[in-house]
Design a protein around this motif. Structure first.
Motif, mmCIF file in Angstrom:
data_model
loop_
_atom_site.group_PDB
_atom_site.id
_atom_site.type_symbol
_atom_site.label_atom_id
_atom_site.label_comp_id
_atom_site.label_asym_id
_atom_site.label_seq_id
_atom_site.Cartn_x
_atom_site.Cartn_y
_atom_site.Cartn_z
ATOM 1 N N ASN A 1 0.841 -1.207 0.000
ATOM 2 C CA ASN A 1 0.000 0.000 0.000
ATOM 3 C C ASN A 1 0.875 1.256 0.000
ATOM 4 O OD1 ASN A 1 -2.453 -1.474 2.277
ATOM 5 N ND2 ASN A 1 -2.367 -1.543 0.058
ATOM 6 N N GLN B 1 -11.695 -1.495 -3.951
ATOM 7 C CA GLN B 1 -10.375 -1.000 -4.319
ATOM 8 C C GLN B 1 -9.744 -0.210 -3.166
ATOM 9 O OE1 GLN B 1 -9.879 2.138 -7.288
ATOM 10 N NE2 GLN B 1 -8.325 0.868 -8.287
ATOM 11 N N ARG C 1 -8.399 -2.649 -0.656
ATOM 12 C CA ARG C 1 -7.202 -3.384 -1.066
ATOM 13 C C ARG C 1 -5.978 -2.479 -1.189
ATOM 14 N NH1 ARG C 1 -3.047 -4.644 -1.641
ATOM 15 N NH2 ARG C 1 -2.040 -6.199 -2.968
ATOM 16 N N ARG C 2 -6.190 -1.229 -1.603
ATOM 17 C CA ARG C 2 -5.048 -0.388 -1.958
ATOM 18 C C ARG C 2 -4.685 0.653 -0.914
ATOM 19 N NH1 ARG C 2 -4.501 -1.465 -7.623
ATOM 20 N NH2 ARG C 2 -2.589 -0.241 -7.588
ATOM 21 N N LEU D 1 -2.323 4.751 -7.758
ATOM 22 C CA LEU D 1 -2.939 3.460 -8.105
ATOM 23 C C LEU D 1 -2.335 2.914 -9.397
ATOM 24 C CD1 LEU D 1 -6.716 4.128 -7.330
ATOM 25 C CD2 LEU D 1 -5.072 2.864 -5.940
ATOM 26 N N GLN E 1 1.256 1.498 -8.886
ATOM 27 C CA GLN E 1 1.455 0.448 -7.888
ATOM 28 C C GLN E 1 1.572 -0.911 -8.581
ATOM 29 O OE1 GLN E 1 -0.609 1.119 -4.201
ATOM 30 N NE2 GLN E 1 -1.175 -1.030 -4.088
ATOM 31 N N ALA F 1 -5.734 -4.170 -8.097
ATOM 32 C CA ALA F 1 -6.832 -4.064 -7.140
ATOM 33 C C ALA F 1 -7.767 -5.240 -7.303
ATOM 34 C CB ALA F 1 -7.587 -2.775 -7.372
#
Ligand code: SF4
Length: 220
Positions: A42, A84, A87-88, A213, A216, A220
């Motif tokens: 993250n 999302q 998760r992120r 995002l 990364q 997701a």
């Protein structure tokens, strides 16, 4: 280059936090039920004040009514869904246990002593995750990162860790983005001019969130 915490080290930190009973030993809480969630990859951290009654049962952050409002804000800030976000985003709080109800019917604001007892947990989470973006939700979080300023001088701004206002083009990390508390108990959002500030904050968050995002590694 994407910075990622060591998953084993993060898992160990989570075990230590989840086993913490400092506030029980000190007489501030009857029972400890620490709440947090997140993954080693993250890049975004969401810091709230303290979990509420629902979160204390489910043992996941931002589950109750305030959580629903916050998730709607996050979608306006560039996330495609609550899944999302979950998760992120690394989700934690200034104090990790439900403080109980206050005299006015809302959740009790954790005392300065409880904040101090819990401080090292958040320090270690920040040191390990090294987020590029910290979304700071509510007054207790603002006191920690951006003390001494009224909400209308914070919401809509982007800051560095020194508390200086910065542009989105800065290389400073992490960026700090303050948001008001999403609880209906806060009257701050009743004023039109304050809702304009919230709109501005979410609009400014959007390109930062989308950039993080997209950059990364994990999906997701
Ligand atoms: S609020 Fe923080 S310091 Fe207090 S018992 Fe829970 S995890 Fe431990």
């Amino acid at each position: 280059m994407v910075v990622m915490a060591n998953p084993a080290t993060l898992a160990q930190l989570h075990r230590e936090i989840l086993a913490c009973t400092r506030c029980v030993a000190a007489g501030y809480l009857r029972a400890a039920a620490p709440v947090l969630s997140g993954y080693a990859d993250n890049r975004i951290m969401l810091v709230g004040q303290a979990p509420g009654a629902v979160e204390a049962i489910v043992r996941l952050p931002f589950q109750g009514r305030s959580g629903k409002v916050l998730m709607a804000w996050m979608e306006r800030a560039g996330f495609t869904s609550e899944n999302q976000v979950r998760r992120r985003v690394y989700m934690t709080s200034i104090t990790k246990c439900f403080p109980g109800k206050g005299t006015g019917g809302g959740d009790r604001r954790p005392s300065r002593a409880e904040v101090e007892l819990c401080r090292s947990h958040l320090d270690r989470q920040l040191a390990l995750i090294k987020p590029d973006l910290v979304i700071a939700v509510g007054g207790l979080v603002h006191e920690r990162f951006l003390p001494g300023r009224p909400l209308d001088r914070l919401v809509g701004g982007i800051f560095n860790l020194a508390g200086e206002a910065v542009s989105t083009r800065t290389q400073a990390r992490p960026l700090l983005v303050p948001l008001p508390h999403p609880s209906g108990a806060s009257r701050w959002l009743n004023a039109v001019e304050n809702r304009v500030l919230l709109d501005r904050a979410l609009r400014r968050l959007r390109p930062i969130v989308r950039g993080l995002l997209d950059g990364q590694l994990a999906g997701a």
